[in-house]
Design an enzyme around this catalytic site. Structure first.
Site, PDB file in Angstrom:
ATOM      1  N   GLN A   1      42.220  66.353  50.625  1.00  0.00           N
ATOM      2  CA  GLN A   1      41.116  67.202  51.073  1.00  0.00           C
ATOM      3  C   GLN A   1      40.627  66.778  52.459  1.00  0.00           C
ATOM      4  O   GLN A   1      40.400  67.612  53.339  1.00  0.00           O
ATOM      5  CB  GLN A   1      39.979  67.091  50.065  1.00  0.00           C
ATOM      6  CG  GLN A   1      39.291  68.391  49.790  1.00  0.00           C
ATOM      7  CD  GLN A   1      38.236  68.262  48.694  1.00  0.00           C
ATOM      8  OE1 GLN A   1      38.143  67.255  47.995  1.00  0.00           O
ATOM      9  NE2 GLN A   1      37.445  69.298  48.557  1.00  0.00           N
TER      10      GLN A   1
ATOM     11  N   LYS B   1      29.262  62.041  46.673  1.00  0.00           N
ATOM     12  CA  LYS B   1      28.969  62.910  47.820  1.00  0.00           C
ATOM     13  C   LYS B   1      30.190  63.819  48.032  1.00  0.00           C
ATOM     14  O   LYS B   1      31.321  63.381  47.843  1.00  0.00           O
ATOM     15  CB  LYS B   1      28.744  62.092  49.086  1.00  0.00           C
ATOM     16  CG  LYS B   1      27.505  61.186  49.068  1.00  0.00           C
ATOM     17  CD  LYS B   1      27.474  60.360  50.347  1.00  0.00           C
ATOM     18  CE  LYS B   1      26.145  59.644  50.531  1.00  0.00           C
ATOM     19  NZ  LYS B   1      26.125  58.860  51.808  1.00  0.00           N
TER      20      LYS B   1
ATOM     21  N   GLU C   1      34.087  69.331  53.190  1.00  0.00           N
ATOM     22  CA  GLU C   1      33.782  69.813  54.530  1.00  0.00           C
ATOM     23  C   GLU C   1      33.547  68.684  55.528  1.00  0.00           C
ATOM     24  O   GLU C   1      33.299  68.922  56.703  1.00  0.00           O
ATOM     25  CB  GLU C   1      32.556  70.745  54.462  1.00  0.00           C
ATOM     26  CG  GLU C   1      32.919  72.027  53.735  1.00  0.00           C
ATOM     27  CD  GLU C   1      31.733  72.779  53.166  1.00  0.00           C
ATOM     28  OE1 GLU C   1      31.329  73.773  53.774  1.00  0.00           O
ATOM     29  OE2 GLU C   1      31.211  72.380  52.111  1.00  0.00           O
TER      30      GLU C   1
END
Lengths: 714, 204
Positions: free
Chosen positions: A612, A675, A679
């Site tokens: 990611q 967290k 992005e």
């Protein structure tokens, strides 16, 4: 025992590599009809005539839907304003045309080929008015953010103007970012089927419960009569968080024709029937002492939006709080033009605004003749400057230390253009990345079976982040079972609701709800329960409103985190380093290697987290060097609406990507300390690449994407 | 920034593009036209359905289909083989890549009725007993995808890339895999997966 922190391969991997994963586009409806959209050829005006004769003559055509016969569809409000929609522009409500590429007809036929051919044979005439395309176009309307939205505040503290005037070192510069479209590889398809008054919708969505609630409002039916399904989502990046206006049109067509209808939206139509990242402009003023300490930060932003919708991303919320500084000013304005309404696109707020700030910081480093990493360290803070709230955790300096060491930053010479290899000018650049750590109320049902297997059910969304595996790891760790023996069901609005998979909240929101359900199972077992033990849990994070679950059942998330909390400010941070090579003669720009170090609390699955973050970093390279939707200013029309002309990186564009995850514990953000990272990877890369280009060439380009032609002046 | 479809240019079947350029009267729709902006009195574009036998994953399938039907839509809409994905329908993304006669082909630019050679799709890559092809296993092992939508096309391209002899170096793999877009940007892991599966694919 596997659980949180286990580097696990994806449990849905076998389905994805065999063609067995079913996406929204793979609706299993037998004998459907096929729909093809026709979109407007003008950006502003009215339809004056529709000639259906030739189109209906196409063999196989069943019906053509336009504003004249589609029936009643409630437009709805945009998600940014407490609705569910990506746009409030109802395309088939009247003859009015509000933007280029607006849906004007749905052609339905027995086959896709017949529907496509008929769509080309439909003739629509328009009365065209001159549209306003973008910034500086005649006819745009500029509105202050605080006027456009009650939610928006312009963060400010102290006397930024006075401090800037008296600062010994100053930067005063303008920056701009391009229009971008998500372009997930799966198209914006929709398939609708009615049975006994109940509607089933196969459509890839990041927001199952929001989509079914929003669509129910549009159609005037109960949300209980709508079932949204997409076990897998073929890329989203924000584009499938809000409901587009296409879904209600297909639903009504399927109802009238009493047959399932599969809509095959074309790639070019995806640019105008869904949302996008609008172009932005920024004016940055930084004032500093000679030892690099910021004394004034001023950030003014401008964002384009559609004529009716007050969509804005307001990235000053983050950019004004990144560094310690006693005097801060900011202002956001939106510029209404004749365009489709923009929407969330991967790090909507932070990508453009942190780009501007982090480029200005690099300029400040050069004005000070100070190492750019050192400048970030000098201005690091554990309290945000606007209200003085403490960061729940902030490991920015450890990130810079680790990434700089891995990258070899100490070998950099400060002088631009001073590092060369043969015909190539080598540039090294850096930037900070940051993203708010959000969590929302969420629900989950977990069942533990006597044979050592378990089942997790929650209506979250597999958009590539690996949430199937994350859910399995959470349950496996809690219940002491093998993750391979955990069945995970998601992507179905009949399951208990989870929030929209946006704002990097899903892993935090869903994991904490699954964990809570598992705790209840363990408690039941301790009390003597046997057989299959089931628990349904509602997790309401501290800081969420008391009615957060009721809102969730209406498809509305309740995000807390970022700057929303009263006692702390919650962000994840990272440091990003980039090497570019610019050819001495042709100015071709290549990114040869990058290093990013990130601290984002608990990492549930390091394997998928790495992917990611890597994907995010490549998104940043793409934004900096490749992506831009070009707009013809004469007719407010996008001109590069396909994957050949809208540039995204191909495999040959990408060099080495190094991802470092810095351990961090944060007990404030949520009980599991998670967290979001979806992005975080791309935010700082835009500026890091631009700063590297400056270091390579000595040319400061303040507008992205930076292309070969940007450097030909040098 | 190459969109390296040159790697795919060798297929021998008739494509939608060549049909359109060579037989104007029979053509469905010129690609330059815009939906909703027709010129009046356009010729009817439909032709009678045709019968075609396709050998897909070693099974012969008889289809009665529109002459305009692409191989992609024949697989997805007529044979319910939805593993092959539609990402652009323009030959620009590679998500629809299948093998025809052992070579990689963009099924969205290939007319189904034009095919005379055996077709292999992602559904036919694993063995009969369900054990994965080494390339499929390598994609899992290297986490060479995120959303997975482009993955069937990437894997079919990757197998062909190796068999073509274009997996000799990282740079060569990158070049010959550049016709397959991945918006999640798993590119470095795709290169790693191809390296992992290279020798097993060559001998397989």
């Amino acid at each position: 025992m596997a659980g949180i922190g286990t580097a696990a391969l994806r449990l849905d991997g076998p389905a994805k590599v065999t063609g067995g994963a079913h996406y929204g586009s793979d609706a299993p409806f037998g004998k459907p009809l096929y729909g093809v959209l026709v979109t407007s050829g003008i950006a502003r005006g009215r339809i004056t005539a529709i000639d259906e004769q030739d189109a209906r003559a196409e063999p196989g055509v069943v019906d053509i839907f336009t504003y004249r016969n589609i029936g009643k569809i409630v437009p709805g409000n945009i998600m940014d304003g407490d609705g569910y929609m990506g746009t409030s522009i109802a395309p088939l409500a009247s003859a009015a045309i509000k933007h280029d590429g607006q849906i004007v007809a749905l052609v339905v036929a027995d086959t896709f080929e017949a529907a496509s051919a008929a769509a080309y044979r439909l003739k629509i005439d328009y009365a065209e008015e001159v549209p306003a395309a973008t910034f500086d176009s005649p006819g745009t309307e500029t509105v202050a953010g605080v006027v456009a939205s009650k939610k928006h505040k312009d963060p400010a503290v102290g006397d930024a103007e006075g401090a800037f005037a008296g600062a010994p070192v100053k930067i005063d510069a303008h920056y701009a970012t391009a229009t971008q479209h998500h372009n997930p590889i799966e198209l914006f398809t929709t398939a609708c089927s009615w049975s006994g008054g109940k509607l089933t919708v196969w459509e890839s969505s990041q927001n199952m419960w929001g989509a079914k609630t929003g669509l129910a409002l549009q159609l005037g039916i109960s949300p209980d009569d709508i079932h949204f399904v997409s076990p897998f989502v073929g890329g989203a990046f924000g584009s499938r968080g809000s409901l587009t206006q296409r879904t209600a049109i297909v639903a009504l067509a399927a109802k009238k024709l009493a047959r399932p209808v599969k809509l095959a939206t074309a790639r070019d139509q995806g640019f105008t029937i869904a949302t996008y990242r609008a172009e932005t402009r920024h004016h940055l003023k930084l004032g500093a002492t000679r030892d690099g300490k910021l004394v004034s930060v001023s950030h003014e932003g401008f964002e384009v939006t559609s004529r009716p919708d007050n969509y804005m991303v307001s990235g000053t919320d983050a950019s004004t709080r990144l560094y310690g500084c006693p005097n801060v000013a900011s202002k956001v304005s939106i510029v209404h033009a004749d365009r489709n309404t923009p929407g969330f696109m991967r790090s909507p707020a932070e990508t453009p605004y942190i780009f501007a700030l982090e480029c200005a910081m690099d300029e400040l480093a050069y004005a000070l003749n100070m190492d750019p990493v050192e400048l970030r360290k000098v201005n690091d803070t554990q309290n945000e400057p606007i209200k003085g709230l403490p960061y729940s955790s902030r490991s920015l300096v450890p990130c810079f230390d680790a990434a700089a060491k891995a990258f070899g930053w100490s070998k950099r010479s400060m002088q631009p253009g001073s590092m060369r290899e043969g015909e190539w000018l080598v540039g090294w650049g850096t930037a900070t990345t940051m993203y708010p750590s959000n969590i929302s109320a969420s629900t989950a049902r977990v069942t533990l079976f006597p044979n050592g297997t378990a089942k997790v059910q929650t209506a979250t969304h597999e958009i590539g982040q690996g949430i199937y595996t994350v859910c399995a790891l959470i349950a496996a760790g809690k219940l002491g079972v093998d993750p391979a023996n955990v069945i995970v069901e998601l992507g179905d609005s009949n399951l208990p609701p989870a929030p929209v998979s946006g704002g990097s909240n899903s892993t935090a929101s869903v994991s904490n709800a699954v964990s809570k359900a598992c705790d209840e199972i363990l408690a039941k077992r301790a009390q003597g329960a046997n057989g299959a033990i089931e628990a349904y849990a509602e997790n309401i994070p501290k800081g969420d409103p008391p009615d957060a679950i009721r809102k969730l059942y209406k498809g509305q998330p309740s995000f807390t985190g970022g700057t929303e909390s009263k006692d702390s400010i919650r962000f994840a941070f990272g440091a990003q380093f980039v090497e570019v090579r610019v050819h001495r003669l042709t100015r071709e720009i290549r990114v040869s290697r990058t290093t990013g170090a990130f601290a984002a609390g608990t990492i549930v699955n390091p394997t998928t987290a790495r992917s990611q973050l890597m994907g995010g970093m490549i998104w940043g390279i793409s934004a900096a060097l490749h992506e831009a939707t070009e707009i013809d200013p004469r007719n407010a029309r996008y001109t590069n609406k396909d994957l050949a002309d809208y540039l995204i990186p191909v495999n040959a564009d990408i060099g080495d990507i190094e991802v470092i995850m810095i351990p961090e514990e944060d007990s404030i953000v949520n009980p599991l300390g998670i967290k979001g990272i979806g992005e975080l990877g791309n935010v700082g890369m835009n500026a890091a690449v631009a700063n590297a280009v400056f270091h390579a060439t000595g040319v400061r380009i303040r507008q992205i994407p930076i292309r070969l032609e940007s450097l030909l002046v040098a | 920034m190459p969109n390296a479809h040159d790697a795919l240019s060798s297929f021998s079947v008739i494509t939608r593009r060549t049909i359109l350029s060579s037989t104007a009267a029979a053509s469905a729709v010129p690609l330059t036209m815009t939906r909703g902006q027709a010129t009046p009195n356009a010729e009817p574009s439909a032709a009678p359905p045709l019968s075609v036998d396709l050998v897909v994953n070693n099974r012969t399938e008889r289809l009665i289909i529109d002459s305009r039907t692409t191989l992609l839509d024949a697989l997805r809409e007529h044979l319910n083989l939805t593993g092959t994905k539609k990402g652009c329908d323009h030959g620009q993304c590679g998500a629809c890549t299948v093998h025809v006669g052992g070579k990689r082909v963009l099924s969205c630019l290939t007319l189904a009725v034009s095919i005379r050679e055996p077709i292999a799709t992602i559904e036919g890559l694993a063995k009969q007993d369900g054990s994965l092809h080494p390339m499929q296993q390598a994609f899992i092992d290297q986490d060479a995808f995120q959303c997975g939508y482009c993955t069937p096309g990437q894997i079919m391209s990757a197998v062909a890339c190796v068999k073509e002899g274009h997996a000799g170096s990282d740079a060569e793999i990158r070049e010959y895999m550049s016709g397959n877009l991945c918006r999640c940007a798993a590119y470095p892991h795709i290169v790693a997966a191809i390296k992992q599966a290279k020798s097993a694919t060559e001998s397989g």
